[in-house]
Design a protein around this motif. Structure first.
Motif, PDB file in Angstrom:
ATOM      1  N   ASP A  22       0.840  -1.205  -0.024  1.00 53.61           N
ATOM      2  CA  ASP A  22       0.069   0.045  -0.007  1.00 53.61           C
ATOM      3  C   ASP A  22       0.876   1.175  -0.070  1.00 53.61           C
ATOM      4  OD1 ASP A  22      -2.509   1.315  -0.160  1.00 53.61           O
ATOM      5  OD2 ASP A  22      -2.651   1.342   1.940  1.00 53.61           O
ATOM      6  N   LEU A  23       2.002   1.202  -0.704  1.00 49.82           N
ATOM      7  CA  LEU A  23       2.766   2.444  -0.604  1.00 49.82           C
ATOM      8  C   LEU A  23       2.840   2.916  -2.101  1.00 49.82           C
ATOM      9  CD1 LEU A  23       5.908   0.995   1.513  1.00 49.82           C
ATOM     10  CD2 LEU A  23       4.140   2.593   2.133  1.00 49.82           C
ATOM     11  N   ARG A  24       2.642   2.444  -3.130  1.00 49.04           N
ATOM     12  CA  ARG A  24       2.676   2.902  -4.652  1.00 49.04           C
ATOM     13  C   ARG A  24       1.599   2.462  -5.182  1.00 49.04           C
ATOM     14  NH1 ARG A  24       6.167  -0.998  -3.905  1.00 49.04           N
ATOM     15  NH2 ARG A  24       6.261  -2.423  -5.224  1.00 49.04           N
ATOM     16  N   VAL A  25       1.325   3.201  -6.394  1.00 48.83           N
ATOM     17  CA  VAL A  25       0.424   3.021  -7.433  1.00 48.83           C
ATOM     18  C   VAL A  25       1.137   1.885  -8.448  1.00 48.83           C
ATOM     19  CG1 VAL A  25      -1.120   3.374  -9.293  1.00 48.83           C
ATOM     20  CG2 VAL A  25      -1.049   5.113  -7.134  1.00 48.83           C
ATOM     21  N   ASP A  26       0.498   0.718  -8.650  1.00 51.55           N
ATOM     22  CA  ASP A  26       0.934  -0.227  -9.503  1.00 51.55           C
ATOM     23  C   ASP A  26       0.801  -0.120 -10.834  1.00 51.55           C
ATOM     24  OD1 ASP A  26       2.990  -1.523  -7.945  1.00 51.55           O
ATOM     25  OD2 ASP A  26       1.705  -3.369  -7.427  1.00 51.55           O
ATOM     26  N   GLU A  27      -0.602   0.365 -11.092  1.00 54.61           N
ATOM     27  CA  GLU A  27      -1.342   0.361 -12.079  1.00 54.61           C
ATOM     28  C   GLU A  27      -2.677   1.258 -12.090  1.00 54.61           C
ATOM     29  OE1 GLU A  27      -3.178  -2.548 -15.740  1.00 54.61           O
ATOM     30  OE2 GLU A  27      -2.581  -3.478 -13.659  1.00 54.61           O
ATOM     31  N   THR A  28      -2.802   2.195 -12.981  1.00 55.06           N
ATOM     32  CA  THR A  28      -3.900   3.205 -13.352  1.00 55.06           C
ATOM     33  C   THR A  28      -5.026   2.507 -14.243  1.00 55.06           C
ATOM     34  OG1 THR A  28      -2.613   5.163 -12.703  1.00 55.06           O
ATOM     35  CG2 THR A  28      -5.011   5.259 -13.843  1.00 55.06           C
ATOM     36  N   MET A  29      -5.994   1.831 -13.731  1.00 57.48           N
ATOM     37  CA  MET A  29      -6.908   1.156 -14.531  1.00 57.48           C
ATOM     38  C   MET A  29      -7.953   1.960 -15.284  1.00 57.48           C
ATOM     39  SD  MET A  29      -6.102  -1.992 -14.041  1.00 57.48           S
ATOM     40  CE  MET A  29      -7.373  -3.106 -14.680  1.00 57.48           C
ATOM     41  N   ALA A  30      -8.109   3.389 -14.844  1.00 62.02           N
ATOM     42  CA  ALA A  30      -9.117   4.080 -15.595  1.00 62.02           C
ATOM     43  C   ALA A  30      -8.938   5.526 -14.886  1.00 62.02           C
ATOM     44  CB  ALA A  30     -10.623   3.586 -15.322  1.00 62.02           C
TER      45      ALA A  30
END
Length: 68
Positions: A22-30
């Motif tokens: 819960d430290l970083r965004v792995d993927e922006t889905m939308a």
């Protein structure tokens, strides 16, 4: 009259898959301008990324999150 396509900054809602720590965004889905569209994308992301941390955000504010 020519109309420019919207920029990413105009899409206030983001559906993101976060790292398991819960430290970083792995993927922006939308990204979306509308909360209803963003919510639909969030619900679908929960189905395809089962067991992942998925967040629906409006700017820095987290609207909803699925913590495994």
């Amino acid at each position: 009259m020519r109309v420019s396509p919207p920029t990413i900054d105009e899409f206030a809602f983001h559906v993101e898959v976060w790292s398991l720590d819960d430290l970083r965004v792995d993927e922006t889905m939308a990204v979306a301008k509308n909360i209803r569209v963003a919510r639909a994308a969030y619900d679908e992301t929960l189905k395809v990324r089962e067991g992942c941390i998925v967040k629906l955000r409006h700017g820095a504010r987290v609207i909803t999150s699925s913590l495994p």
